[in-house]
Scaffold this motif. Structure first.
Motif, PDB file in Angstrom:
ATOM      1  N   ILE A 436       0.554  -4.105  -3.930  1.00  0.00           N
ATOM      2  CA  ILE A 436       1.736  -3.455  -4.516  1.00  0.00           C
ATOM      3  C   ILE A 436       1.270  -2.382  -5.485  1.00  0.00           C
ATOM      4  N   ASP A 437       1.640  -1.142  -5.213  1.00  0.00           N
ATOM      5  CA  ASP A 437       1.319  -0.044  -6.123  1.00  0.00           C
ATOM      6  C   ASP A 437       2.412   0.100  -7.180  1.00  0.00           C
ATOM      7  N   THR A 438       2.107   0.854  -8.220  1.00  0.00           N
ATOM      8  CA  THR A 438       3.124   1.203  -9.206  1.00  0.00           C
ATOM      9  C   THR A 438       4.187   2.068  -8.532  1.00  0.00           C
ATOM     10  N   LEU A 439       5.432   1.654  -8.643  1.00  0.00           N
ATOM     11  CA  LEU A 439       6.534   2.396  -8.024  1.00  0.00           C
ATOM     12  C   LEU A 439       7.093   3.408  -9.016  1.00  0.00           C
ATOM     13  N   LYS A 440       7.391   4.602  -8.519  1.00  0.00           N
ATOM     14  CA  LYS A 440       7.909   5.670  -9.367  1.00  0.00           C
ATOM     15  C   LYS A 440       9.439   5.721  -9.349  1.00  0.00           C
ATOM     16  N   LEU A 441      10.015   5.364  -8.213  1.00  0.00           N
ATOM     17  CA  LEU A 441      11.456   5.524  -8.033  1.00  0.00           C
ATOM     18  C   LEU A 441      12.186   4.241  -8.410  1.00  0.00           C
ATOM     19  N   SER A 442      13.192   4.349  -9.254  1.00  0.00           N
ATOM     20  CA  SER A 442      13.913   3.167  -9.736  1.00  0.00           C
ATOM     21  C   SER A 442      14.623   2.439  -8.602  1.00  0.00           C
ATOM     22  N   LYS A 443      15.102   3.185  -7.607  1.00  0.00           N
ATOM     23  CA  LYS A 443      15.797   2.522  -6.497  1.00  0.00           C
ATOM     24  C   LYS A 443      14.842   1.632  -5.708  1.00  0.00           C
ATOM     25  N   ASN A 444      13.564   2.017  -5.628  1.00  0.00           N
ATOM     26  CA  ASN A 444      12.593   1.192  -4.924  1.00  0.00           C
ATOM     27  C   ASN A 444      12.301  -0.099  -5.683  1.00  0.00           C
ATOM     28  N   LYS A 445      12.284  -0.026  -6.998  1.00  0.00           N
ATOM     29  CA  LYS A 445      12.120  -1.239  -7.800  1.00  0.00           C
ATOM     30  C   LYS A 445      13.286  -2.195  -7.567  1.00  0.00           C
ATOM     31  N   GLU A 446      14.463  -1.641  -7.396  1.00  0.00           N
ATOM     32  CA  GLU A 446      15.644  -2.466  -7.139  1.00  0.00           C
ATOM     33  C   GLU A 446      15.565  -3.094  -5.751  1.00  0.00           C
ATOM     34  N   TYR A 447      15.103  -2.307  -4.767  1.00  0.00           N
ATOM     35  CA  TYR A 447      14.909  -2.867  -3.422  1.00  0.00           C
ATOM     36  C   TYR A 447      13.959  -4.062  -3.472  1.00  0.00           C
ATOM     37  N   GLN A 463      -4.510  -9.455  -8.674  1.00  0.00           N
ATOM     38  CA  GLN A 463      -3.703  -9.764  -9.861  1.00  0.00           C
ATOM     39  C   GLN A 463      -2.849  -8.576 -10.295  1.00  0.00           C
ATOM     40  N   ASP A 464      -3.348  -7.358 -10.091  1.00  0.00           N
ATOM     41  CA  ASP A 464      -2.564  -6.182 -10.466  1.00  0.00           C
ATOM     42  C   ASP A 464      -1.265  -6.122  -9.666  1.00  0.00           C
ATOM     43  N   SER A 465      -1.348  -6.443  -8.359  1.00  0.00           N
ATOM     44  CA  SER A 465      -0.141  -6.437  -7.526  1.00  0.00           C
ATOM     45  C   SER A 465       0.848  -7.494  -8.011  1.00  0.00           C
ATOM     46  N   LYS A 466       0.334  -8.661  -8.388  1.00  0.00           N
ATOM     47  CA  LYS A 466       1.214  -9.717  -8.903  1.00  0.00           C
ATOM     48  C   LYS A 466       1.908  -9.259 -10.183  1.00  0.00           C
ATOM     49  N   LYS A 478       6.642 -17.678  -7.822  1.00  0.00           N
ATOM     50  CA  LYS A 478       6.795 -17.451  -6.379  1.00  0.00           C
ATOM     51  C   LYS A 478       5.624 -16.674  -5.785  1.00  0.00           C
ATOM     52  N   ILE A 479       4.757 -16.148  -6.631  1.00  0.00           N
ATOM     53  CA  ILE A 479       3.718 -15.214  -6.177  1.00  0.00           C
ATOM     54  C   ILE A 479       2.348 -15.888  -6.210  1.00  0.00           C
ATOM     55  N   GLY A 480       1.699 -15.897  -5.057  1.00  0.00           N
ATOM     56  CA  GLY A 480       0.318 -16.358  -4.986  1.00  0.00           C
ATOM     57  C   GLY A 480      -0.619 -15.174  -4.824  1.00  0.00           C
ATOM     58  N   VAL A 481      -1.851 -15.360  -5.255  1.00  0.00           N
ATOM     59  CA  VAL A 481      -2.853 -14.297  -5.130  1.00  0.00           C
ATOM     60  C   VAL A 481      -4.012 -14.825  -4.287  1.00  0.00           C
ATOM     61  N   VAL A 482      -4.327 -14.094  -3.215  1.00  0.00           N
ATOM     62  CA  VAL A 482      -5.487 -14.431  -2.386  1.00  0.00           C
ATOM     63  C   VAL A 482      -6.284 -13.147  -2.163  1.00  0.00           C
ATOM     64  N   PRO A 483      -7.554 -13.280  -1.842  1.00  0.00           N
ATOM     65  CA  PRO A 483      -8.335 -12.070  -1.533  1.00  0.00           C
ATOM     66  C   PRO A 483      -7.753 -11.351  -0.313  1.00  0.00           C
ATOM     67  N   ASP A 484      -8.208 -10.146  -0.092  1.00  0.00           N
ATOM     68  CA  ASP A 484      -7.729  -9.370   1.059  1.00  0.00           C
ATOM     69  C   ASP A 484      -7.903 -10.165   2.358  1.00  0.00           C
ATOM     70  N   LEU A 485      -6.956  -9.978   3.282  1.00  0.00           N
ATOM     71  CA  LEU A 485      -6.935 -10.780   4.501  1.00  0.00           C
ATOM     72  C   LEU A 485      -8.187 -10.625   5.358  1.00  0.00           C
ATOM     73  N   ILE A 486      -8.912  -9.519   5.231  1.00  0.00           N
ATOM     74  CA  ILE A 486     -10.076  -9.377   6.113  1.00  0.00           C
ATOM     75  C   ILE A 486     -11.182 -10.372   5.751  1.00  0.00           C
ATOM     76  N   PHE A 487     -11.077 -11.014   4.555  1.00  0.00           N
ATOM     77  CA  PHE A 487     -12.002 -12.095   4.240  1.00  0.00           C
ATOM     78  C   PHE A 487     -11.786 -13.293   5.155  1.00  0.00           C
ATOM     79  N   GLY A 488     -10.632 -13.346   5.806  1.00  0.00           N
ATOM     80  CA  GLY A 488     -10.346 -14.437   6.732  1.00  0.00           C
ATOM     81  C   GLY A 488     -10.949 -14.251   8.102  1.00  0.00           C
ATOM     82  N   LEU A 489     -11.584 -13.107   8.344  1.00  0.00           N
ATOM     83  CA  LEU A 489     -12.202 -12.832   9.644  1.00  0.00           C
ATOM     84  C   LEU A 489     -13.645 -13.316   9.683  1.00  0.00           C
ATOM     85  N   ASP A 490     -14.088 -13.661  10.875  1.00  0.00           N
ATOM     86  CA  ASP A 490     -15.507 -13.957  11.080  1.00  0.00           C
ATOM     87  C   ASP A 490     -16.207 -12.650  11.432  1.00  0.00           C
TER      88      ASP A 490
END
Length: 660
Positions: A436-447, A463-466, A478-490
């Motif tokens: 999740i990046d910092t959102l600039k538009l207030s309507k997007n924060k509402e979405y 943690q920054d996204s959380k 409601k928010i969990g933090v896990v490493p990037d999904l590509i860590f789940g690949l072999d």
């Protein structure tokens, strides 16, 4: 010692003819080129390999041109290629030996002709001179072998000729063929073979009504008694009915084709696919796929798809088993050949084996090819149908929720809309591994506040996204933090070929609008001078993570006079081709998030040129594995604890009450 002649007919083939000629020079005593009107460098290139170049006035007749070439051959044996053919390297020595050891009764050889991907057939491309063999048919020409000689041709599928052309012919070629065949059919109205090839080219031109008329006429022609020819007519009549969506009629044609010649799996596979995908008769389709597995790969002059005799039906039987599983609909930036997004999708698929996966994609063909899963397009009735049938909807991977400096960006609105739609259908929705990046538009924060509140689970990759989601009104619990999904690949380290000098890979993405990090300034400050000052010490290669990244090649060339060689991913082995190129690097300089992470995962000293918040977060999370690039290299890197992160990623794939 038997003398060997080769001939090629050509017109404007400067791009490909040299490959064909090179494959002949090691064993042929004579090469004949018949040119039918080139205006490019075809003849100039051919002169490097032979002086025997003849002009032939084009008269809309390929057989006439080939027979003219035959008349110029003086060797004891003849091989012929198209200008875009190539005799495989192992076959060059084998063929010479085969010819020299042939007994006197042998007149020719059928060899394996790979004329398109997954299309093979045995063709009589090698034969003795002096038996007055001729080509017939003005187009789709073939060597006419009298019955008295047919038993004296041997099959040698180990000799392979590769045709370097896509499976489908282009429109101008098809239109040319049709014009020739229409003219020939008027001159020989009772020639069934001309009619058949005309019908086939109408079919390929999508002129289905004309094709249907010809094939039905041929079915009713009682003078046609050759069973293999009747088989081919029924096969193409079935394909025409299928194209016209008359599926029951197509099935009947395929059944008849199989009755006529049980050596071939093609009609069984075509029928099974209709039963599975169109008529939804799954058990009948399953039975036919199993039946096709009992058919041995035939040695034949007919074009066949070798995959139909093992791999394809096995794969289809696997898909049928998948139909019994609950559906997980996965939505994200997929099908755009962005290596990061495709790696995350691969991780989700790998870890959800209990589900039938359907992926919402921006290019369904690419998604099917890369991941071997079902795929539906966004904003399409098939997508709506998949959502209605799904057990769970996964919004997965990448920075889906951003408005990076843009005045208008529909990403947040669209993906929050998908969550709302799924929730209205009482579907479980999981947000999986997103940034999740910092959102600039207030309507997007509402979405975000209204939409994400409806998710069963939310897993973000840092943690920054959380923290940003909490700021936008989502409950922290409601928010969990896990490493990037590509860590789940072999991800296994691929065997890499190292050059004489150390290799530095460069992977850059386009700057975002109103870029606070000013990516281009960073690049210009450090990278051009670094490349110029170290060109004698290192090799450099550009590694695009997405096609749009290739714009940097012209940028470096025009602005700094730097020519960078580049890597092109192999779509037939997409992920391994990336793993191989990254592993071949001694250093990696990148701005793309997942190229940085992939380099660090594979133990490559990796340097970041930051362009977005997510890159800064990556530098903060992995300071010992990824370092900022400031115009110099260093080697003080530590390995990522891959197993630890893989276990942590596994948390988001073991949600007992959602994914079980």
């Amino acid at each position: 010692m038997e003398k060997i002649s080769a001939f090629i007919i050509a017109k404007n083939e400067e791009a490909k003819i040299e490959t064909a000629l090179k494959s002949l020079t090691s064993f042929c005593d004579e090469i004949i080129i018949v040119d039918t009107g080139s205006t490019d460098r075809t003849k100039e290139i051919a002169l490097n390999y032979t002086e025997k170049i003849y002009d032939f006035k084009w008269i809309d007749d390929f057989s006439a041109a080939r027979n003219f070439a035959l008349s110029k051959c003086s060797g004891d044996w003849i091989i012929y290629l198209d200008a875009d053919d190539e005799l495989s390297l192992p076959s060059q020595n084998s063929l010479k030996e085969l010819i020299q050891q042939a007994d006197k009764s042998t007149v020719g050889f059928y060899v394996n002709y790979k004329y398109a991907q997954n299309k093979d057939q045995l063709v009589p491309r090698v034969f003795k001179n002096g038996f007055d063999l001729k080509f017939i048919m003005p187009v789709h020409e073939y060597l006419d072998i009298p019955k008295s000689l047919q038993g004296r041709f041997q099959a040698h599928p180990e000799i392979s000729i590769v045709h370097h052309k896509e499976a489908g012919e282009n429109m101008p070629t098809l239109e040319r063929n049709v014009a020739i065949l229409e003219k020939a059919s008027k001159n020989e109205p009772n020639n069934a073979h001309i009619k058949f090839f005309l019908g086939r080219d109408y079919f390929n031109l999508n002129e289905s009504e004309k094709a249907l008329s010809i094939f039905n006429e041929l079915i009713g022609d009682k003078s046609i008694v050759e069973q293999s020819f009747i088989y081919n007519i029924h096969l193409y009549l079935g394909k025409t009915y299928e194209k016209m969506q008359e599926f029951n009629k197509a099935v009947e044609c395929y059944k008849k084709a199989h009755e006529l010649d049980e050596r071939f799996a093609e009609p069984i596979i075509y029928e099974a696919d209709i039963l599975l995908y169109r008529l939804r008769k799954i058990d009948e389709a399953k039975s036919l796929y199993k039946k096709s597995l009992t058919i041995p790969l035939p040695k034949t002059t007919f074009p066949i798809n070798p995959a139909f005799y093992h791999d394809y039906p096995q794969n289809q039987l696997h898909k049928i088993e998948q139909l019994k599983k609950p559906i997980a609909l996965i939505c994200g930036y997929y099908g755009q050949l962005n290596i990061g997004d495709e790696l995350m999708l691969a991780s989700i698929i790998q870890n959800l084996s209990n589900f039938r996966i359907i992926v919402a994609s921006y290019n369904t063909q690419i998604t099917k090819k890369l991941h071997n899963v079902e795929s539906v397009p966004h904003k399409h009735k098939l997508f709506d149908q998949a959502m209605e049938q799904s057990e769970i909807v996964i919004i997965g991977g990448g920075t889906l929720f951003h408005d990076q400096g843009l005045e208008e960006n529909k990403n947040v609105e669209y993906y929050c809309g998908l969550i709302n739609k799924a929730s209205a259908l009482n579907k479980k929705v999981v947000l999986l591994g997103v940034g999740i990046d910092t959102l600039k538009l207030s309507k997007n924060k509402e979405y975000i506040k209204k939409g994400l509140a409806k998710c069963e689970y939310i897993y973000v990759r840092d943690q920054d996204s959380k923290a940003r989601l909490v700021e936008y009104g989502i409950s922290e619990n409601k928010i969990g933090v896990v490493p990037d999904l590509i860590f789940g690949l072999d991800i296994t380290k691929q065997k890499a070929t190292k050059g004489k000098k150390p290799l530095i890979g460069i992977s850059l993405c386009p700057p975002i609008q109103n870029d606070p990090n000013d990516l281009l300034s960073q690049i210009e400050k450090y990278l051009p001078s670094f490349i110029k000052n170290n060109k004698d010490k290192y090799e450099f290669k550009f590694i695009p993570g997405l096609e749009v990244d290739m714009q940097y090649l012209s940028y470096f060339r025009k602005k700094f006079g730097i020519e960078l060689p580049f890597f092109k991913p192999d779509l037939n082995d997409y992920f391994n081709s990336y793993f191989q190129i990254v592993n071949s690097c001694d250093y990696l300089i990148a701005s793309r998030y997942h190229m940085l992470l992939l380099g660090a995962l594979m133990g490559i000293p990796t340097f970041a040129i930051s362009y977005a918040e997510k890159t800064n977060t990556l530098l903060k999370e992995f300071p010992d594995q990824i370092k900022p690039f400031k115009g110099e290299l260093e080697n003080d890197f530590k390995a990522i604890m891959r197993n630890k992160y893989k276990l942590e990623v596994g948390k988001c794939f073991s949600l007992k009450n959602v994914l079980s």
